[in-house]
Every structure is written in C-alpha cells, then in structure tokens.
Write a protein that holds these residues in place. Structure first.
Motif, short mmCIF file in Angstrom:
data_model
loop_
_atom_site.label_atom_id
_atom_site.label_comp_id
_atom_site.label_asym_id
_atom_site.label_seq_id
_atom_site.Cartn_x
_atom_site.Cartn_y
_atom_site.Cartn_z
N ALA A 1 0.83 -1.20 0.00
CA ALA A 1 0.00 0.00 0.00
C ALA A 1 0.87 1.26 0.00
N GLU A 2 1.95 1.23 0.76
CA GLU A 2 2.85 2.38 0.84
C GLU A 2 3.51 2.68 -0.51
N ASN A 3 3.72 1.62 -1.30
CA ASN A 3 4.42 1.76 -2.58
C ASN A 3 3.50 1.45 -3.75
N ALA B 1 13.73 -4.93 6.31
CA ALA B 1 13.91 -5.28 4.90
C ALA B 1 13.00 -4.45 4.01
N PHE B 2 11.75 -4.26 4.44
CA PHE B 2 10.82 -3.47 3.65
C PHE B 2 11.26 -2.00 3.57
N LYS B 3 11.84 -1.50 4.65
CA LYS B 3 12.34 -0.13 4.62
C LYS B 3 13.46 0.01 3.59
N ALA B 4 14.39 -0.97 3.59
CA ALA B 4 15.46 -0.96 2.60
C ALA B 4 14.90 -1.17 1.20
N PHE B 5 13.88 -2.01 1.09
CA PHE B 5 13.26 -2.29 -0.21
C PHE B 5 12.64 -1.01 -0.78
N THR B 6 11.97 -0.26 0.06
CA THR B 6 11.37 1.00 -0.40
C THR B 6 12.45 1.94 -0.91
#
Length: 365
Positions: A283-285, A352-357
């Motif tokens: 949703a964030e991305n 991981a999701f923070k780095a992925f973003t």
C-alpha cells in the motif's frame, strides 16, 4: 541422458543475503524443540514409513494409514508419481507459473507437458475452459498446486471439484495430484481448507513438513491416495530408489505432529504478522508495485509497475543486500517476483521493507 534444466532457484540453498525475501518458508524449528531422548535404534525403517506417523497423517485427511506413503520431502513424492504414471510421450497437464522442480519431474520422465497459463491480472485463478482444452484421452497425470507456488493462491473447493469432474469426463485414465504443501499455513485464526484427497480415488494429495511446519531439514513428505494399485506401486518405487526412510527423521516427525497445535499456532501468528507487514508495504508503494493477496503460505506475487525498470531493479536489490525470487524462475515474467514474508523475524522483515522501499525509489527516480 535425461537432464534436469538449470534454474536460479537453486541459489536459495546457498548463503542467504542480509534481507532474504525470496524464501518460501517460515522460521525453522530447532532440534532442541523436539528431542527429549536418544534411545532410538539406527536400523532400517519400513518401505511405506512408520505406521504411527502414517496413522496420524491419515487421520488428519480422513483416510486409512494404508493410504499414506512417506517420502523424502514432497518433491520425492512428485517425482515418483510422475515416474509411475507417465511413460515417455504420455501427456501431463499442469499450470504456469509453477515451482520449477515440480515441472522438472514431468520433463525428466519424458512427459508431453501441456500447460494452462495462470495470469497475475486474473489473480492466478484457474480458467476451467482453458484447463478442459488441454485434457485428452491420452492424459495420464494432472498436477496442480493449491495453494500455488509462487503465488500462494488456492483453488476453491468448487474449482477442484470441477477439475475432477472434467478429468473423469475427458481423461478417465489420469491421476490428479493435489500438491497441498501450503494448505495448513493459514494466517492467524483463519480456517484451514480441508484436503481434497477424498474427492475421488484417483486424486493424490502430496505435502511435507517443509513449509507449514518449519522442518524442511527433516526431508519428510507423503503421498496419499485411496487407489490401492497406485499405493502399492508407490511403496515399490520408494523401495527401488531409497529403500526406506530414516527412523531418526520419522521419529522427529512424530514429535512435530505431537506438538502440532503449539507449532502451528505460533507459525500462523508469525505468518499473519508477515502478511500484514507485506500488505502495508504494498500500500505504501502502490505507485510502483501491486500484488495478488495469497490465501495461505509464506509467499505472494508482487508485480513492478511500468515506471520501474526491471533490470535496474534487480541490480539495485543486490546493492541493498535484498533477494527476491525472480518470476522467470517459475515461468512468469521478470516484472513479477515472489516475495517471502515468513522467513525473517518481523522486525527484520520491517527493516527489509524499509530498505526495499529505498531501493525501489532510487530506481524510479
């Protein structure tokens, strides 16, 4: 010489990167979670497998213990079934995208593999008309996964009943494999769909302890069928390839099942947290990615939107020490990737999701 094709999915059994999002499993059990004594003879087991273990599995599926054959993981069962049902040139029907080793077992025995394509845009639902078009009197095996790998999407009970009816009508000599490896890996308090193995004697359920139960290192799987001739052949084929299973493995598997309620409650909570974190990240991305929400399992399919250059995306993930499972591993386009949300602890998954973003945004900008 028959050869098995190379596939980059083998990289999953090498060293893991910092942020492993390509895995399809949840956290692993530890030997200390199961072992309380070591007074076990290191003898041969039985060809069909420990009768106590087969009895537990049978009871959970509504069949008899003699309907269960233990194997070295689910893939051993899939290979033996392909070997037994398909002579070279016989027709087999499956879907794509698909776990590549499952497709590889059909190719390895020389089957004429007919493929029903599954679409991201259609939520990876099986098109029954397209499926029916691939069935002929020469079809000897139908192999379907529910939930699927890589998407985690399950076939509804109504769809599978329709599949069985079509096979009866158009391919009466065919067996139908239901790969139910992820069936019990539900989220939180979500209900577990019943096995389809009792729908018809020619339906074969295959599963293992690898995905739902957190014990891939035990290499313990099973095939279940109410077709006596097939079960007899499976026992002979197992004996002809590996003789018997390991009594150590089967003893540990018994302990897994005896702790089933505790193990599964903990794992379903982990999967529910991972699914929620994944949903929030998508949703964030949403301007850059979209997904198909899974029904069960620790995996889902995510697709890059056109604004994201595919080759740069994968190169950038490596720089951020992130790995996902490229859709091409499964016969899907590279713009789609399998994302595993059960392997990392929840705080590591969020990191991981923070780095992925950050990786996504850097490619997009």
């Amino acid at each position: 010489m028959r050869r098995l094709p190379a596939n980059e999915i083998m990289s999953l059994v090498t060293d893991n990167p910092r942020y492993e999002l390509a895995e399809s499993v949840g956290p692993d059990l530890r030997l200390s979670d199961l072992l309380d004594d070591t007074d076990l003879p290191l003898s041969y087991g039985s060809a069909a497998g420990d009768p106590r273990l087969r009895g537990i599995i049978a009871q959970a599926h509504g069949v008899d213990a003699d309907d269960v054959v233990l194997t070295f993981g689910g893939m051993h069962a899939l290979f033996l079934l392909a070997f037994l049902t398909c002579e070279r040139g016989d027709q087999a029907v499956t879907t794509s995208p698909l776990f590549p080793v499952a497709r590889g077992s059909l190719d390895a025995v020389g089957a004429d593999v007919r493929v029903v394509p599954l679409s991201f845009d259609n939520g990876y639902q099986l098109d029954l008309d397209a499926f029916a078009d691939q069935l002929t009197p020469a079809t000897k095996l139908v192999s379907l996964a529910s939930p699927q790998n890589p998407s985690g999407v399950a076939l509804s009970a109504e769809t599978f009943e329709a599949v069985v009816a079509l096979v009866r009508e158009k391919s009466s000599d065919a067996y139908v494999i239901a790969d139910e490896t992820y069936r019990e890996a539900t989220y939180g308090d979500n209900a577990v769909a019943p096995s389809v193995v009792t729908l018809d004697p020619r339906v074969v359920s295959v599963a293992s302890l690898s995905k739902c139960h957190g014990a891939p290192g035990l290499r313990l799987g099973w095939a279940i069928s109410q077709d006596r001739a097939l079960i007899d052949q499976l026992v002979r084929a197992k004996f002809g390839t590996v003789l018997t299973g390991s009594p150590v493995t089967e003893a540990l598997a018994l302990r897994v099942f005896r702790k089933y309620d505790q193990i599964m409650a903990e794992r379903r909570a982990v999967l529910a947290d991972g699914l929620a974190a994944t949903e929030a990240w998508v949703a964030e991305n949403a301007d850059l990615v979209e997904w198909v929400r899974p029904n069960a399992g620790a995996i889902c399919c995510v697709r890059l939107k056109p604004a994201v250059p595919v080759e740069s995306f994968y190169r950038t993930l490596e720089k951020y020490e992130i790995r996902v499972a490229n859709g091409s591993w499964f016969g899907e386009e590279p713009r789609v990737f399998r994302l595993g949300f059960g392997f990392l602890p929840i705080e590591d998954l969020k990191a991981a999701f923070k780095a992925f973003t950050a990786a996504l945004r850097s490619v997009h900008s």
